[in-house]
Design a protein around this motif. Structure first.
Motif, PDB file in Angstrom:
ATOM      1  N   LEU A 102     -60.905 104.880 -22.345  1.00 55.10           N
ATOM      2  CA  LEU A 102     -60.630 104.014 -21.194  1.00 55.10           C
ATOM      3  C   LEU A 102     -60.743 104.803 -19.891  1.00 55.10           C
ATOM      4  O   LEU A 102     -60.479 106.008 -19.857  1.00 55.10           O
ATOM      5  N   PRO A 103     -61.105 104.136 -18.798  1.00 58.38           N
ATOM      6  CA  PRO A 103     -61.152 104.833 -17.506  1.00 58.38           C
ATOM      7  C   PRO A 103     -59.763 105.307 -17.084  1.00 58.38           C
ATOM      8  O   PRO A 103     -58.789 104.563 -17.175  1.00 58.38           O
ATOM      9  N   GLY A 104     -59.671 106.571 -16.659  1.00 59.53           N
ATOM     10  CA  GLY A 104     -58.407 107.139 -16.211  1.00 59.53           C
ATOM     11  C   GLY A 104     -57.584 107.755 -17.306  1.00 59.53           C
ATOM     12  O   GLY A 104     -56.532 108.346 -17.029  1.00 59.53           O
ATOM     13  N   VAL A 105     -58.004 107.638 -18.575  1.00 58.84           N
ATOM     14  CA  VAL A 105     -57.252 108.175 -19.711  1.00 58.84           C
ATOM     15  C   VAL A 105     -57.824 109.536 -20.093  1.00 58.84           C
ATOM     16  O   VAL A 105     -59.048 109.698 -20.210  1.00 58.84           O
ATOM     17  N   PHE A 130     -52.516 109.230 -19.320  1.00 62.19           N
ATOM     18  CA  PHE A 130     -53.373 109.007 -18.162  1.00 62.19           C
ATOM     19  C   PHE A 130     -53.433 110.271 -17.307  1.00 62.19           C
ATOM     20  O   PHE A 130     -52.536 111.116 -17.346  1.00 62.19           O
ATOM     21  N   VAL A 137     -52.574 104.747 -10.811  1.00 62.47           N
ATOM     22  CA  VAL A 137     -53.430 104.021 -11.749  1.00 62.47           C
ATOM     23  C   VAL A 137     -53.941 102.759 -11.065  1.00 62.47           C
ATOM     24  O   VAL A 137     -53.168 101.969 -10.522  1.00 62.47           O
ATOM     25  N   THR A 138     -55.252 102.555 -11.069  1.00 62.33           N
ATOM     26  CA  THR A 138     -55.836 101.423 -10.365  1.00 62.33           C
ATOM     27  C   THR A 138     -55.644 100.133 -11.156  1.00 62.33           C
ATOM     28  O   THR A 138     -55.368 100.155 -12.370  1.00 62.33           O
ATOM     29  N   GLN A 141     -58.106 100.010 -14.025  1.00 65.90           N
ATOM     30  CA  GLN A 141     -57.701 100.826 -15.173  1.00 65.90           C
ATOM     31  C   GLN A 141     -56.578 100.150 -15.955  1.00 65.90           C
ATOM     32  O   GLN A 141     -56.577 100.144 -17.190  1.00 65.90           O
ATOM     33  N   ARG A 142     -55.634  99.579 -15.222  1.00 62.83           N
ATOM     34  CA  ARG A 142     -54.509  98.903 -15.889  1.00 62.83           C
ATOM     35  C   ARG A 142     -54.994  97.667 -16.652  1.00 62.83           C
ATOM     36  O   ARG A 142     -54.534  97.385 -17.767  1.00 62.83           O
ATOM     37  N   ALA A 144     -57.994  97.201 -17.933  1.00 62.54           N
ATOM     38  CA  ALA A 144     -58.718  97.650 -19.124  1.00 62.54           C
ATOM     39  C   ALA A 144     -57.746  98.083 -20.218  1.00 62.54           C
ATOM     40  O   ALA A 144     -57.965  97.825 -21.414  1.00 62.54           O
ATOM     41  N   TYR A 145     -56.663  98.730 -19.830  1.00 62.53           N
ATOM     42  CA  TYR A 145     -55.660  99.174 -20.797  1.00 62.53           C
ATOM     43  C   TYR A 145     -54.998  97.978 -21.476  1.00 62.53           C
ATOM     44  O   TYR A 145     -54.747  97.999 -22.694  1.00 62.53           O
TER      45      TYR A 145
END
Length: 734
Positions: A102-105, A130, A137-138, A141-142, A144-145
């Protein structure tokens, strides 16, 4: 002060187009600034000087990969034992791999590698790390999570992403409009004029708009907690309507006495405006005083709310006179516009028109006569009643909110419930032990000792294997309690672990985690509460001594404030902590009160209590100074002020009560406590116990030693200096 405000009110009315244009430019300018400069809303409850904060700072410096936000994905298989088979393991491993990309992870932990699988083989926990803190956290990103595991859910699995990364900012929705609508109805009933009600509401909304726009405009350089804008909106709207109500009411009264509009506005701002400035100053001082607690997020909350109150005062004494100039005599009920003197300037030598005979048959006068007649029984019943309401207060427990008290149906609550169902409540509030040495050898040698000491601590369920920093000097041990994050046993565990591992010489051993931070915040706030309460009570005595030039009146006001606070705490504990009548306020899960609620409630209620005290008792002192007996002065003060104070209190209750309909339990409890506090203080303390006590004290209520009278400055809330000024200048005006 009254004379200065008199001139300001007349000037604002005479130059009303300029004043309105200036405020419009300010509103638009700050609105544009807020739209372009608005920064992120933070939800980080930092606590400088505490062990948990020192641990986080150390991780950020030496082990940054472990200092970011964490997430926990709870997974539930369709049947017991499903995770023991290859097919179930494949589903969970695929989910962990999906989370890791995932983005940011920066990584996700396979639950089979760390044993994060329930004994029945049906539940598993995937830990997600993260790269940045939760505040950074954007939204993308949240989002997608939150969508992780959609393929598994299609196969009948339950997947619930949770953790601190999902901490959400409370949103102000349509439910608060209910409070504003009720406030509008109260204004219409009070004034009997749509123009007066609409103008008062417009004035308050402009003030709130300016205050909130200014607050968001500086949010890019100041870290705003998620509750700071809500509190600022809640308080700014309530006091904005009330302050405009007080000035408009006095203006209407002056018009009905035959004064010309500009003179009526000047005197309204000079008298009622003086009380507004004083009341606003007390609220601002009390809120700004939260800085003495030395907790950053609480300081920001207090200053943000103080800023909106300051704007509300400025709008009330400048824009309100301008709007009254536009409205003219239309602020009066239609049936009175033709019967009240036109105010063409035909006044007596003192500058006032001859008023009509005063009607003393209203409810305020009748209530005052009843209360003063049965003053001793009234005082006893009031004290006993408030004492009974305060009985639950000693059982009050404080904590920061956790996912277990989040609204039912929210992602955070679903994840928390699933974790509790499969593993127990302790897994929702895990702790973290940081072991940091000067060398990798020192850290490695200490890890087994620290692990053994923590495992032997009562109420510890498990200690996870250590995670080491790249240089090997810092290790992170996960600790799982047997109890939930807000339970007393967990608080005891935190203190026991710190005591057990606090004697190492060659390494630093620190306990942190969201649960530990919450406990540290609550303890510091609990320690600061008595000091802050003493500060506020002392301040109230001093300020009221200046206003009323009396010793007993301030002491009586301070004691009444303490009664209000105790009863409010008792009712709030009974509903939000013990769960009595929780369904009526839409509370899903009772639990400890949010740790900053008591100290915040004291600051706000102090200002509001002094507000009503000034508006009622200042008229009592005014009539007493002008020759009425103490008994008659008390009745007059209540008779003249009861209607306006009742309307003001109902408006406050409506605005604060509107926030009870929000899902967020923190905002819900704040709105409830403030609404209840205002109701108790206005109707039980100020309008019942206060006149009864004033009647009982008689002339003694206004006693002040001569030496103290000489050194106290005269703030002239009642406008005595203004009347003297008008007497001197009336020939010139004629």
């Amino acid at each position: 002060m009254a004379t200065l405000l008199y001139r300001l009110g007349r000037g604002s009315m005479r130059r009303r187009r300029l004043v309105a244009a200036i405020w419009l430019v300010v509103l638009v300018g700050l609105g544009l600034a807020a739209a372009t400069l608005r920064g992120p809303i933070a939800d980080n409850f930092t606590m400088p000087g505490t062990e948990s904060q020192r641990a986080l700072d150390l991780l950020a410096e030496q082990f940054p990969a472990a200092s970011g936000a964490t997430g926990t994905i709870a997974v539930k298989a369709p049947a017991d034992g499903a995770l023991a088979g290859p097919q179930g393991q494949a589903v969970v491993k695929e989910l962990a791999q999906e989370a890791a990309t995932l983005p940011g992870v920066v990584g996700a932990v396979d639950p089979f590698q760390v044993g994060a699988v329930s004994p029945d083989g049906r539940y598993a926990l995937v830990q997600v790390q993260f790269a940045t803190g939760a505040d950074e956290v954007t939204d993308a990103q949240r989002e997608a999570y939150e969508k992780v595991g959609e393929r598994a859910e299609a196969q009948g699995w339950e997947v619930a992403p949770g953790g601190e990364v999902l901490s959400s900012v409370p949103e102000v929705g349509s439910t608060e409009a209910i409070g504003v609508a009720v406030a509008a109805i109260v204004l219409v009933v009070t004034f009997g004029s749509l123009v007066a009600a609409g103008m008062t509401m417009l004035n308050a909304l402009i003030g709130v708009g300016v205050g909130m726009a200014g607050l968001f405009a500086i949010s890019s350089v100041v870290d705003l907690s998620s509750t700071a804008p809500i509190l600022a909106l809640m308080l700014g709207l309530a006091v904005g309507i009330d302050y405009s109500l007080f000035i408009t009411s006095r203006y209407r009264q002056n018009l009905m006495e035959g004064l010309p509009p500009d003179e009526a506005v000047g005197r309204a701002v000079g008298t009622a405006g003086s009380a507004v400035v004083f009341a606003g100053a007390t609220v601002v001082i009390a809120l700004a005083g939260l800085a003495v607690v030395n907790i950053p997020f609480l300081t920001v909350m207090g200053l943000a709310a103080a800023g909106t109150v300051t704007v509300a005062v400025l709008v009330a004494i400048t824009l309100q006179p301008a709007l009254l100039g536009f409205a003219g005599r239309r602020v009066l009920p239609r049936k009175l516009r033709s019967t009240v003197p036109a105010g063409d300037g035909a006044v007596d030598a003192a500058g006032t028109a001859t008023p009509p005979a005063e009607d003393r048959s209203g409810f305020g006068f009748r209530w005052a006569r009843l209360v003063t007649r049965f003053r001793v029984p009234v005082i006893l019943v009031g004290l006993i009643g408030l004492g009974l309401l305060a009985l639950p207060a000693p059982d009050m427990r404080l904590a920061l909110p956790d996912a277990g008290t989040a609204p039912v149906g929210s992602p955070a609550r679903e994840s928390s419930d699933l974790i509790t169902e499969g593993f127990g409540p302790g897994f929702t509030g895990r702790l973290a032990v940081v072991v940091a040495g000067d060398t990798p050898q020192a850290t490695a040698a200490a890890i087994p000792q620290v692990t053994a000491l923590v495992q032997r601590t009562e109420n510890v369920l498990a200690v996870a294997p250590p995670q080491l920093s790249p240089d090997g000097r810092t290790a992170l041990l996960g600790v799982v309690p047997k109890t939930g994050p807000t339970e007393e046993a967990t608080e005891t565990l935190v203190n026991d672990v710190r005591a057990a591992v606090g004697d190492f010489r060659d390494v630093d051993v620190l306990l942190t985690g969201a649960t530990a931070i919450g406990i540290d915040v609550s303890e510091k706030l609990s320690d600061a509460l008595p000091v802050y309460l003493l500060l506020v009570v002392g301040l109230s005595v001093l300020l009221l001594m200046l206003v009323f030039r009396s010793l007993l009146v301030p002491v009586k006001a301070a004691l009444g404030f303490l009664l209000t606070v105790a009863a409010t705490f008792g009712i709030t504990v009974a509903v939000f902590q013990q769960g009595h009548l929780a369904d009526l306020v839409g509370l899903d899960t009772p639990g400890p009160l949010v740790s900053f609620l008591p100290i915040l409630l004291i600051g706000i209620l102090f200002g509001l209590a002094m507000d009503y005290e000034v508006f009622l008792v200042s008229r009592m002192r005014e009539d007493f100074v002008h020759g009425d007996t103490a008994q008659q002065a008390t009745i007059n003060g209540m008779g003249h002020g009861a209607r306006v104070v009742t309307a003001a209190a109902l408006i406050m209750i409506s605005v604060f009560g509107g926030f009870v309909f929000l899902d967020d339990p923190v905002i819900k409890s704040m709105g409830f406590a403030l609404a209840v506090g205002v109701a108790i203080d206005a109707f039980v303390v100020r309008m019942t116990i206060v006149p009864a006590v004033m009647s009982l004290l008689g002339r003694r209520a206004w006693w002040l030693p001569r030496w103290l009278d000489r050194i106290l400055p005269n703030v002239d809330i009642e406008g005595e200096g203004l009347r003297a000024h008008l007497d001197e200048t009336s020939p010139a005006r004629a």
